[in-house]
Motif scaffolding. Sequence first.
Motif, PDB file in Angstrom:
ATOM      1  N   CYS A  48     -13.147  -1.578   5.219  1.00 49.69           N
ATOM      2  CA  CYS A  48     -12.123  -1.058   4.543  1.00 49.69           C
ATOM      3  C   CYS A  48     -13.576   0.181   3.859  1.00 49.69           C
ATOM      4  O   CYS A  48     -14.013   0.112   3.794  1.00 49.69           O
ATOM      5  CB  CYS A  48     -12.405  -2.135   2.677  1.00 49.69           C
ATOM      6  N   ILE A  49     -11.945   1.431   3.507  1.00 51.67           N
ATOM      7  CA  ILE A  49     -13.242   2.543   2.833  1.00 51.67           C
ATOM      8  C   ILE A  49     -13.323   2.692   1.489  1.00 51.67           C
ATOM      9  O   ILE A  49     -13.094   4.070   0.852  1.00 51.67           O
ATOM     10  CB  ILE A  49     -12.368   3.753   3.396  1.00 51.67           C
ATOM     11  N   GLY A  50     -12.512   2.039   0.838  1.00 46.59           N
ATOM     12  CA  GLY A  50     -12.559   1.395  -0.874  1.00 46.59           C
ATOM     13  C   GLY A  50     -11.303   2.793  -0.734  1.00 46.59           C
ATOM     14  O   GLY A  50     -11.760   3.395  -2.303  1.00 46.59           O
ATOM     15  N   CYS A  51     -10.320   3.317  -1.040  1.00 50.86           N
ATOM     16  CA  CYS A  51      -9.384   4.028  -0.888  1.00 50.86           C
ATOM     17  C   CYS A  51      -8.368   3.701  -1.684  1.00 50.86           C
ATOM     18  O   CYS A  51      -7.867   4.728  -3.150  1.00 50.86           O
ATOM     19  CB  CYS A  51      -8.211   4.267   0.300  1.00 50.86           C
ATOM     20  N   ARG A  52      -8.290   2.659  -2.977  1.00 47.02           N
ATOM     21  CA  ARG A  52      -7.717   1.859  -4.229  1.00 47.02           C
ATOM     22  C   ARG A  52      -6.252   2.241  -3.684  1.00 47.02           C
ATOM     23  O   ARG A  52      -5.586   1.875  -4.897  1.00 47.02           O
ATOM     24  CB  ARG A  52      -8.232   2.542  -4.966  1.00 47.02           C
ATOM     25  N   LYS A  53      -5.615   2.050  -3.036  1.00 40.08           N
ATOM     26  CA  LYS A  53      -4.516   1.733  -2.351  1.00 40.08           C
ATOM     27  C   LYS A  53      -3.939   1.277  -2.534  1.00 40.08           C
ATOM     28  O   LYS A  53      -2.924   0.533  -3.523  1.00 40.08           O
ATOM     29  CB  LYS A  53      -4.319   2.430  -1.131  1.00 40.08           C
ATOM     30  N   CYS A  54      -4.009   0.141  -2.163  1.00 35.37           N
ATOM     31  CA  CYS A  54      -3.743  -1.800  -3.089  1.00 35.37           C
ATOM     32  C   CYS A  54      -3.694  -1.503  -4.282  1.00 35.37           C
ATOM     33  O   CYS A  54      -2.531  -2.558  -4.093  1.00 35.37           O
ATOM     34  CB  CYS A  54      -4.962  -2.706  -1.821  1.00 35.37           C
ATOM     35  N   VAL A  90      -8.684  -6.440  -7.698  1.00 33.42           N
ATOM     36  CA  VAL A  90      -9.438  -4.678  -8.334  1.00 33.42           C
ATOM     37  C   VAL A  90     -10.457  -4.292  -6.579  1.00 33.42           C
ATOM     38  O   VAL A  90     -10.014  -5.712  -5.771  1.00 33.42           O
ATOM     39  CB  VAL A  90     -10.628  -4.761  -8.847  1.00 33.42           C
ATOM     40  N   VAL A  91     -10.888  -3.125  -6.208  1.00 31.32           N
ATOM     41  CA  VAL A  91     -11.747  -2.712  -4.809  1.00 31.32           C
ATOM     42  C   VAL A  91     -13.055  -2.502  -5.686  1.00 31.32           C
ATOM     43  O   VAL A  91     -13.152  -2.127  -6.886  1.00 31.32           O
ATOM     44  CB  VAL A  91     -11.289  -2.065  -4.468  1.00 31.32           C
ATOM     45  N   ASN A  92     -13.499  -3.218  -4.949  1.00 30.87           N
ATOM     46  CA  ASN A  92     -15.876  -3.184  -5.803  1.00 30.87           C
ATOM     47  C   ASN A  92     -16.149  -3.027  -4.475  1.00 30.87           C
ATOM     48  O   ASN A  92     -16.435  -2.605  -3.447  1.00 30.87           O
ATOM     49  CB  ASN A  92     -16.116  -4.519  -6.467  1.00 30.87           C
ATOM     50  N   ARG A 105     -15.519  -4.516  -1.262  1.00 33.16           N
ATOM     51  CA  ARG A 105     -14.279  -5.381  -0.802  1.00 33.16           C
ATOM     52  C   ARG A 105     -13.551  -5.955  -2.221  1.00 33.16           C
ATOM     53  O   ARG A 105     -13.548  -5.230  -3.014  1.00 33.16           O
ATOM     54  CB  ARG A 105     -16.370  -6.361  -0.588  1.00 33.16           C
ATOM     55  N   LYS A 106     -12.466  -5.872  -1.380  1.00 31.61           N
ATOM     56  CA  LYS A 106     -11.562  -6.181  -2.619  1.00 31.61           C
ATOM     57  C   LYS A 106     -10.902  -7.552  -3.122  1.00 31.61           C
ATOM     58  O   LYS A 106     -11.291  -8.746  -2.331  1.00 31.61           O
ATOM     59  CB  LYS A 106      -9.879  -6.332  -2.079  1.00 31.61           C
ATOM     60  N   GLN A 107     -10.682  -7.607  -4.174  1.00 35.80           N
ATOM     61  CA  GLN A 107     -10.712  -9.129  -5.228  1.00 35.80           C
ATOM     62  C   GLN A 107      -9.210  -8.921  -5.890  1.00 35.80           C
ATOM     63  O   GLN A 107      -9.355  -8.471  -6.243  1.00 35.80           O
ATOM     64  CB  GLN A 107     -11.707  -9.257  -5.527  1.00 35.80           C
ATOM     65  N   ILE A 189       0.082  -1.485   2.443  1.00 31.80           N
ATOM     66  CA  ILE A 189       0.268  -0.105   2.188  1.00 31.80           C
ATOM     67  C   ILE A 189      -1.607   0.506   2.849  1.00 31.80           C
ATOM     68  O   ILE A 189      -1.444   1.360   3.158  1.00 31.80           O
ATOM     69  CB  ILE A 189       0.105   0.857   0.709  1.00 31.80           C
ATOM     70  N   CYS A 190      -2.009  -0.576   3.122  1.00 29.90           N
ATOM     71  CA  CYS A 190      -3.410  -0.075   3.337  1.00 29.90           C
ATOM     72  C   CYS A 190      -3.350   0.567   4.980  1.00 29.90           C
ATOM     73  O   CYS A 190      -2.943   0.060   5.848  1.00 29.90           O
ATOM     74  CB  CYS A 190      -4.024  -1.734   3.944  1.00 29.90           C
ATOM     75  N   PRO A 191      -4.096   1.769   4.549  1.00 33.22           N
ATOM     76  CA  PRO A 191      -4.308   2.746   5.762  1.00 33.22           C
ATOM     77  C   PRO A 191      -5.015   2.524   7.302  1.00 33.22           C
ATOM     78  O   PRO A 191      -5.589   2.273   7.888  1.00 33.22           O
ATOM     79  CB  PRO A 191      -4.690   3.959   4.950  1.00 33.22           C
ATOM     80  N   LYS A 192      -6.246   1.253   6.651  1.00 37.30           N
ATOM     81  CA  LYS A 192      -7.339   0.794   7.576  1.00 37.30           C
ATOM     82  C   LYS A 192      -7.189  -0.625   8.543  1.00 37.30           C
ATOM     83  O   LYS A 192      -7.216  -1.040   8.585  1.00 37.30           O
ATOM     84  CB  LYS A 192      -8.554   1.163   6.470  1.00 37.30           C
ATOM     85  N   GLU A 193      -6.048  -0.966   8.021  1.00 39.12           N
ATOM     86  CA  GLU A 193      -5.384  -1.819   8.186  1.00 39.12           C
ATOM     87  C   GLU A 193      -6.862  -3.436   8.172  1.00 39.12           C
ATOM     88  O   GLU A 193      -7.095  -4.156   9.110  1.00 39.12           O
ATOM     89  CB  GLU A 193      -5.281  -2.116  10.002  1.00 39.12           C
ATOM     90  N   ALA A 194      -6.935  -3.000   7.382  1.00 39.15           N
ATOM     91  CA  ALA A 194      -8.573  -3.401   6.606  1.00 39.15           C
ATOM     92  C   ALA A 194      -7.804  -5.023   5.967  1.00 39.15           C
ATOM     93  O   ALA A 194      -8.394  -6.183   5.560  1.00 39.15           O
ATOM     94  CB  ALA A 194      -9.419  -3.276   4.989  1.00 39.15           C
ATOM     95  N   LEU A 195      -6.242  -4.920   5.554  1.00 39.96           N
ATOM     96  CA  LEU A 195      -5.813  -6.879   4.917  1.00 39.96           C
ATOM     97  C   LEU A 195      -4.656  -6.315   6.761  1.00 39.96           C
ATOM     98  O   LEU A 195      -4.518  -6.567   7.433  1.00 39.96           O
ATOM     99  CB  LEU A 195      -4.930  -5.985   4.158  1.00 39.96           C
ATOM    100  N   THR A 196      -4.991  -7.663   6.864  1.00 39.84           N
ATOM    101  CA  THR A 196      -3.882  -8.382   8.122  1.00 39.84           C
ATOM    102  C   THR A 196      -3.545  -9.649   7.779  1.00 39.84           C
ATOM    103  O   THR A 196      -3.600 -10.853   6.619  1.00 39.84           O
ATOM    104  CB  THR A 196      -5.009  -8.844   9.350  1.00 39.84           C
TER     105      THR A 196
HETATM  106  S1  SF4 Z   1      -8.265  -2.881   1.604  1.00 37.82           S
HETATM  107 FE1  SF4 Z   1      -6.869  -0.728   2.615  1.00 37.82          FE
HETATM  108  S2  SF4 Z   1      -5.365   0.111   1.150  1.00 37.82           S
HETATM  109 FE2  SF4 Z   1      -7.400  -1.313  -0.354  1.00 37.82          FE
HETATM  110  S3  SF4 Z   1      -9.244  -0.557  -1.041  1.00 37.82           S
HETATM  111 FE3  SF4 Z   1      -9.652  -1.028   1.832  1.00 37.82          FE
HETATM  112  S4  SF4 Z   1      -8.572   0.506   3.365  1.00 37.82           S
HETATM  113 FE4  SF4 Z   1      -7.872   0.835   1.512  1.00 37.82          FE
END
Ligand code: SF4
Length: 369
Positions: A48-54, A90-92, A105-107, A189-196
């Motif tokens: 996760c790069i914290g981009c907030r796209k999610c 939210v992403v913190n 971390r997304k919560q 939408i997650c651009p980094k496949e941090a979510l599966t």
């Molecule tokens: S989970 Fe994916 S979309 Fe959400 S902040 Fe992290 S990298 Fe971005």
Amino acid sequence: MHRRKFLSLLGGAGLASAMGVTKSQAASGHSFNGYPDAMGVLHDSTRCIGCRKCEEACYQVNDLPKPEKEFKDLTVLDTKRRTDAKTYTVVNKYNTAGLEHPIFRKQQCNHCMEPACASACFVKAFTKNSDGSVTYNGDLCVGCRYCMIACPFSVPTFEYDDAFDPLIQKCTMCHPRIQEGKLPGCVEICPKEALTFGRREDLLGIARDRIRKYPDRYVKHIYGEHEAGGTNWLYLSGVPHTELGQIEVGKTSAPELTSGALGAVPMVVGIWPVLLTGAYAISKRKEKIAQEEKAEAVRATRESAQEEAEAALKAAMDKATKDKAAAVEREVKKAVAEAEKAFEEKLAAAQAPAGEADTGAGESPEEEA
Ligand code: SF4
Ligand code: SF4
């Protein structure tokens, strides 16, 4: 059958129906192990790069109110946030000792396999669906907010600023989209496949594989595998999960924790709904009184405004009458003065000697002859 045992099973059966399991499963005394083919999401905080796209996708998919700051504004990550009635995820950002870069971390709702929110809700407003999601039906909700107290992750939030029909709000794991064969908005939408997204069992396999292949990258702990009896949302991390604000909740599910208490205090099973329904009725009564008081205040204000308007109108009319009277008086005085003046002139002319009086009329006919 022993009475206490019977009531304990009764409590279990009520809980089971809230979560969609059969009475036989509940009566067997075994805890509910979730739906074997249930889906879930794995969040890998090392990606996760914290981009907030999610967050943005969640806002779009659920038609949520626009936040104060734009999603591309990453300064919001400097403050720890939590989900609320208008923000389901939210992403913190976490700065941990020994690491030069922050971790994100997304919560959101963890979609527990045995949801405490559902077991606490006596009107069964929550449903544990076979796809793994936990959803909420606002039509059934009586607003007792027991789900908020019961959730070990403090997820459900109440629409305090909606005075007329406040509801509980939380992530639905995009249940309607899953039913249509789509991915949850955040995963898509997650651009980094941090979510599966996938079957929970498969996600556990993926998580174990990553830990095995990259032992230096991950701690050996999949958060959600056992926490609170297991959750359909799972997490991988490179640092202890507690450093990412994930609390230690133990392995026992909330319904399992409370079933003993319900068995030991069987009256609670029967009395609870009655008490809560009573509390609901009281709160509705308070609402009615508040509405009546409000209507009375509006009526009193309208009356006083009307009285004030009438008084102002009367004052204006009185003034106009006085002004008019003064104008009439002025005119009368003027007319009287003019009349007096004319009279005095005529009187003066009448009192003047005869010759003077004829001055303007020319010589007499006798003088001409
Ligand atoms: S989970 Fe994916 S979309 Fe959400 S902040 Fe992290 S990298 Fe971005
Ligand atoms: S995280 Fe809380 S709101 Fe979500 S399913 Fe579990 S108990 Fe319910």
